[in-house]
Scaffold this motif. Structure first.
Motif, PDB file in Angstrom:
ATOM      1  N   ARG A  41       0.831  -1.208   0.000  1.00 12.17           N
ATOM      2  CA  ARG A  41       0.000   0.000   0.000  1.00 12.17           C
ATOM      3  C   ARG A  41       0.867   1.260   0.000  1.00 12.17           C
ATOM      4  NH1 ARG A  41      -4.415  -2.341   4.385  1.00 12.17           N
ATOM      5  NH2 ARG A  41      -5.674  -3.491   2.856  1.00 12.17           N
ATOM      6  N   LEU A  42       1.972   1.215   0.742  1.00  9.85           N
ATOM      7  CA  LEU A  42       2.893   2.345   0.738  1.00  9.85           C
ATOM      8  C   LEU A  42       3.473   2.545  -0.655  1.00  9.85           C
ATOM      9  CD1 LEU A  42       4.614   4.553   2.049  1.00  9.85           C
ATOM     10  CD2 LEU A  42       6.230   2.752   2.748  1.00  9.85           C
ATOM     11  N   SER A  43       3.826   1.460  -1.326  1.00  2.00           N
ATOM     12  CA  SER A  43       4.359   1.547  -2.681  1.00  2.00           C
ATOM     13  C   SER A  43       3.368   2.227  -3.616  1.00  2.00           C
ATOM     14  CB  SER A  43       4.698   0.142  -3.208  1.00  2.00           C
ATOM     15  OG  SER A  43       5.123   0.197  -4.558  1.00  2.00           O
ATOM     16  N   ASN A  44       2.104   1.848  -3.519  1.00  2.78           N
ATOM     17  CA  ASN A  44       1.078   2.460  -4.376  1.00  2.78           C
ATOM     18  C   ASN A  44       0.943   3.953  -4.114  1.00  2.78           C
ATOM     19  OD1 ASN A  44       0.451   0.057  -5.664  1.00  2.78           O
ATOM     20  ND2 ASN A  44      -1.154  -0.484  -4.203  1.00  2.78           N
ATOM     21  N   ARG A  45       1.009   4.342  -2.848  1.00  4.30           N
ATOM     22  CA  ARG A  45       0.868   5.765  -2.518  1.00  4.30           C
ATOM     23  C   ARG A  45       2.113   6.552  -2.938  1.00  4.30           C
ATOM     24  NH1 ARG A  45      -2.298   3.763   2.284  1.00  4.30           N
ATOM     25  NH2 ARG A  45      -4.429   4.306   1.717  1.00  4.30           N
ATOM     26  N   GLN A  46       3.281   5.950  -2.778  1.00  2.00           N
ATOM     27  CA  GLN A  46       4.502   6.610  -3.237  1.00  2.00           C
ATOM     28  C   GLN A  46       4.473   6.793  -4.756  1.00  2.00           C
ATOM     29  OE1 GLN A  46       6.649   8.057  -1.425  1.00  2.00           O
ATOM     30  NE2 GLN A  46       7.321   6.891   0.355  1.00  2.00           N
ATOM     31  N   SER A  47       3.950   5.799  -5.448  1.00  3.29           N
ATOM     32  CA  SER A  47       3.846   5.886  -6.906  1.00  3.29           C
ATOM     33  C   SER A  47       2.905   7.020  -7.316  1.00  3.29           C
ATOM     34  CB  SER A  47       3.351   4.557  -7.479  1.00  3.29           C
ATOM     35  OG  SER A  47       3.132   4.647  -8.870  1.00  3.29           O
ATOM     36  N   THR A  48       1.762   7.104  -6.639  1.00  6.31           N
ATOM     37  CA  THR A  48       0.804   8.167  -6.933  1.00  6.31           C
ATOM     38  C   THR A  48       1.431   9.542  -6.727  1.00  6.31           C
ATOM     39  OG1 THR A  48      -1.060   6.757  -6.296  1.00  6.31           O
ATOM     40  CG2 THR A  48      -1.450   9.138  -6.299  1.00  6.31           C
ATOM     41  N   ALA A  49       2.314   9.633  -5.724  1.00  2.17           N
ATOM     42  CA  ALA A  49       2.990  10.894  -5.434  1.00  2.17           C
ATOM     43  C   ALA A  49       4.237  11.094  -6.295  1.00  2.17           C
ATOM     44  CB  ALA A  49       3.373  10.944  -3.964  1.00  2.17           C
ATOM     45  N   LEU A  50       4.449  10.194  -7.246  1.00  4.68           N
ATOM     46  CA  LEU A  50       5.580  10.270  -8.181  1.00  4.68           C
ATOM     47  C   LEU A  50       6.935  10.095  -7.495  1.00  4.68           C
ATOM     48  CD1 LEU A  50       4.372  13.209 -10.480  1.00  4.68           C
ATOM     49  CD2 LEU A  50       3.964  10.745 -10.715  1.00  4.68           C
ATOM     50  N   ASN A  51       6.931   9.387  -6.368  1.00  6.72           N
ATOM     51  CA  ASN A  51       8.188   9.032  -5.694  1.00  6.72           C
ATOM     52  C   ASN A  51       8.594   7.632  -6.166  1.00  6.72           C
ATOM     53  OD1 ASN A  51       8.073  11.444  -4.206  1.00  6.72           O
ATOM     54  ND2 ASN A  51       6.866  10.477  -2.591  1.00  6.72           N
ATOM     55  N   SER A  52       9.024   7.550  -7.410  1.00  2.00           N
ATOM     56  CA  SER A  52       9.209   6.259  -8.061  1.00  2.00           C
ATOM     57  C   SER A  52      10.231   5.364  -7.371  1.00  2.00           C
ATOM     58  CB  SER A  52       9.614   6.459  -9.525  1.00  2.00           C
ATOM     59  OG  SER A  52       8.632   7.186 -10.211  1.00  2.00           O
ATOM     60  N   ARG A  53      11.341   5.925  -6.955  1.00  3.13           N
ATOM     61  CA  ARG A  53      12.386   5.111  -6.324  1.00  3.13           C
ATOM     62  C   ARG A  53      11.916   4.532  -4.999  1.00  3.13           C
ATOM     63  NH1 ARG A  53      16.272   3.628  -9.962  1.00  3.13           N
ATOM     64  NH2 ARG A  53      16.608   5.356 -11.395  1.00  3.13           N
ATOM     65  N   LYS A  54      11.281   5.366  -4.183  1.00  2.01           N
ATOM     66  CA  LYS A  54      10.774   4.874  -2.901  1.00  2.01           C
ATOM     67  C   LYS A  54       9.663   3.849  -3.113  1.00  2.01           C
ATOM     68  CE  LYS A  54      11.889   8.989  -0.154  1.00  2.01           C
ATOM     69  NZ  LYS A  54      11.337  10.085   0.686  1.00  2.01           N
ATOM     70  N   ALA A  55       8.842   4.084  -4.126  1.00  4.36           N
ATOM     71  CA  ALA A  55       7.774   3.133  -4.447  1.00  4.36           C
ATOM     72  C   ALA A  55       8.361   1.783  -4.837  1.00  4.36           C
ATOM     73  CB  ALA A  55       6.910   3.680  -5.576  1.00  4.36           C
ATOM     74  N   LEU A  56       9.436   1.814  -5.604  1.00  5.50           N
ATOM     75  CA  LEU A  56      10.094   0.576  -6.027  1.00  5.50           C
ATOM     76  C   LEU A  56      10.676  -0.164  -4.835  1.00  5.50           C
ATOM     77  CD1 LEU A  56      11.217  -1.382  -8.130  1.00  5.50           C
ATOM     78  CD2 LEU A  56      13.160   0.185  -8.429  1.00  5.50           C
ATOM     79  N   LEU A  57      11.331   0.534  -3.935  1.00  4.43           N
ATOM     80  CA  LEU A  57      11.942  -0.106  -2.767  1.00  4.43           C
ATOM     81  C   LEU A  57      10.890  -0.806  -1.906  1.00  4.43           C
ATOM     82  CD1 LEU A  57      14.562   2.595  -1.693  1.00  4.43           C
ATOM     83  CD2 LEU A  57      15.023   0.358  -2.727  1.00  4.43           C
ATOM     84  N   ALA A  58       9.756  -0.149  -1.708  1.00  6.48           N
ATOM     85  CA  ALA A  58       8.684  -0.745  -0.910  1.00  6.48           C
ATOM     86  C   ALA A  58       8.125  -1.990  -1.599  1.00  6.48           C
ATOM     87  CB  ALA A  58       7.576   0.272  -0.666  1.00  6.48           C
ATOM     88  N   ALA A  59       7.945  -1.909  -2.920  1.00  9.13           N
ATOM     89  CA  ALA A  59       7.419  -3.052  -3.673  1.00  9.13           C
ATOM     90  C   ALA A  59       8.397  -4.220  -3.641  1.00  9.13           C
ATOM     91  CB  ALA A  59       7.130  -2.639  -5.111  1.00  9.13           C
ATOM     92  N   GLN A  60       9.682  -3.931  -3.746  1.00  9.97           N
ATOM     93  CA  GLN A  60      10.691  -4.985  -3.705  1.00  9.97           C
ATOM     94  C   GLN A  60      10.702  -5.693  -2.355  1.00  9.97           C
ATOM     95  OE1 GLN A  60      14.062  -2.547  -4.865  1.00  9.97           O
ATOM     96  NE2 GLN A  60      14.213  -3.589  -6.836  1.00  9.97           N
ATOM     97  N   GLU A  61      10.592  -4.925  -1.283  1.00 11.50           N
ATOM     98  CA  GLU A  61      10.586  -5.551   0.040  1.00 11.50           C
ATOM     99  C   GLU A  61       9.340  -6.413   0.234  1.00 11.50           C
ATOM    100  OE1 GLU A  61      11.025  -4.558   4.817  1.00 11.50           O
ATOM    101  OE2 GLU A  61      10.988  -2.906   3.374  1.00 11.50           O
ATOM    102  N   ALA A  62       8.208  -5.932  -0.260  1.00  8.81           N
ATOM    103  CA  ALA A  62       6.972  -6.718  -0.151  1.00  8.81           C
ATOM    104  C   ALA A  62       7.111  -8.048  -0.878  1.00  8.81           C
ATOM    105  CB  ALA A  62       5.801  -5.925  -0.720  1.00  8.81           C
ATOM    106  N   VAL A  63       7.662  -8.026  -2.088  1.00 14.19           N
ATOM    107  CA  VAL A  63       7.856  -9.266  -2.848  1.00 14.19           C
ATOM    108  C   VAL A  63       8.816 -10.190  -2.115  1.00 14.19           C
ATOM    109  CG1 VAL A  63       8.894 -10.238  -4.944  1.00 14.19           C
ATOM    110  CG2 VAL A  63       7.279  -8.346  -5.112  1.00 14.19           C
ATOM    111  N   HIS A  64       9.877  -9.627  -1.553  1.00 13.93           N
ATOM    112  CA  HIS A  64      10.843 -10.437  -0.814  1.00 13.93           C
ATOM    113  C   HIS A  64      10.170 -11.179   0.335  1.00 13.93           C
ATOM    114  CE1 HIS A  64      14.697 -11.634   0.906  1.00 13.93           C
ATOM    115  NE2 HIS A  64      14.286 -11.161   2.076  1.00 13.93           N
TER     116      HIS A  64
END
Length: 204
Positions: A41-64
């Motif tokens: 959910r944090l990744s989605n919100r970071q993406s909406t706010a155009l914080n692409s790098r932070k969004a990616l890091l959150a998504a990567q940790e979730a997948v891990h």
């Protein structure tokens, strides 16, 4: 309140939730799935706010986390990992890592295709429904749950196919992209038709 303030507030709340879930997961590993969901959910919100790098890091940790949980339970439900992979593919596209995004998206679609479908409408469930009133109600509730799960799996597959279409287009595979998008559309049309039939049946 402007949209920037709303986004900042949403991100702050999501970050606080991730921090809380992280503490809980450290104390109780059974809560790791809650942490992974909060990260998604944090990744989605970071993406909406155009914080692409932070969004990616959150998504990567979730997948891990989801991958580790799946490895620990090979017979468990693949839905959380498949959804997380689909989100990760989108985040990779956003930062321009198109080839990696395509690889992850293809894996997500493959996993979605492996999710078990519920029984077709009207299909009896073995061992249920042959008894009277109470058992019939249990059978009906179980069938409804199975159908809902099947519809959710189909909807998730359509979402993953849309992401795959995007990744294919981003890597210059236009024909394959159109085929993937077409399959997603056909799935959604099938779901809508199924719901219309169910609605007509319920109103008879």
């Amino acid at each position: 309140m402007n949209s920037v303030s709303v986004n900042d507030s949403s991100i702050t709340v999501s970050e606080e939730l991730v921090a809380a879930c992280r503490l809980l997961a450290a104390e109780d590993p059974a809560r790791e799935s809650d942490l992974a969901l909060a990260l998604t959910r944090l990744s989605n919100r970071q993406s909406t706010a155009l914080n692409s790098r932070k969004a990616l890091l959150a998504a990567q940790e979730a997948v891990h986390i989801y991958q580790r949980l799946a490895d620990a339970d090979p017979d468990g439900d693949v839905e959380p990992l498949a959804r997380a992979l689909n989100i990760l593919a989108l985040r990779l596209v956003e930062v321009g890592r198109r080839d990696k995004a395509l690889f992850v998206s293809e894996r997500a679609v493959s996993m979605e295709r492996m999710r078990p479908a519920g029984p077709a409408e009207g299909t009896p469930i073995p061992g249920v429904g042959s008894e009277r009133v109470g058992s019939e109600r249990v059978g009906s509730e179980r069938a409804d749950s199975e159908r809902a799960g099947s519809e959710r799996a189909a909807s998730d597959l359509a979402d993953s196919l849309d992401t795959l279409a995007l990744c294919l287009r981003e890597t210059g595979r236009e024909q394959q992209s159109r085929a993937s998008a077409r399959e997603a559309t056909e799935i959604r049309e099938g779901l809508r038709e199924h719901r219309r039939r169910e609605h007509r049946t319920d109103t008879v």
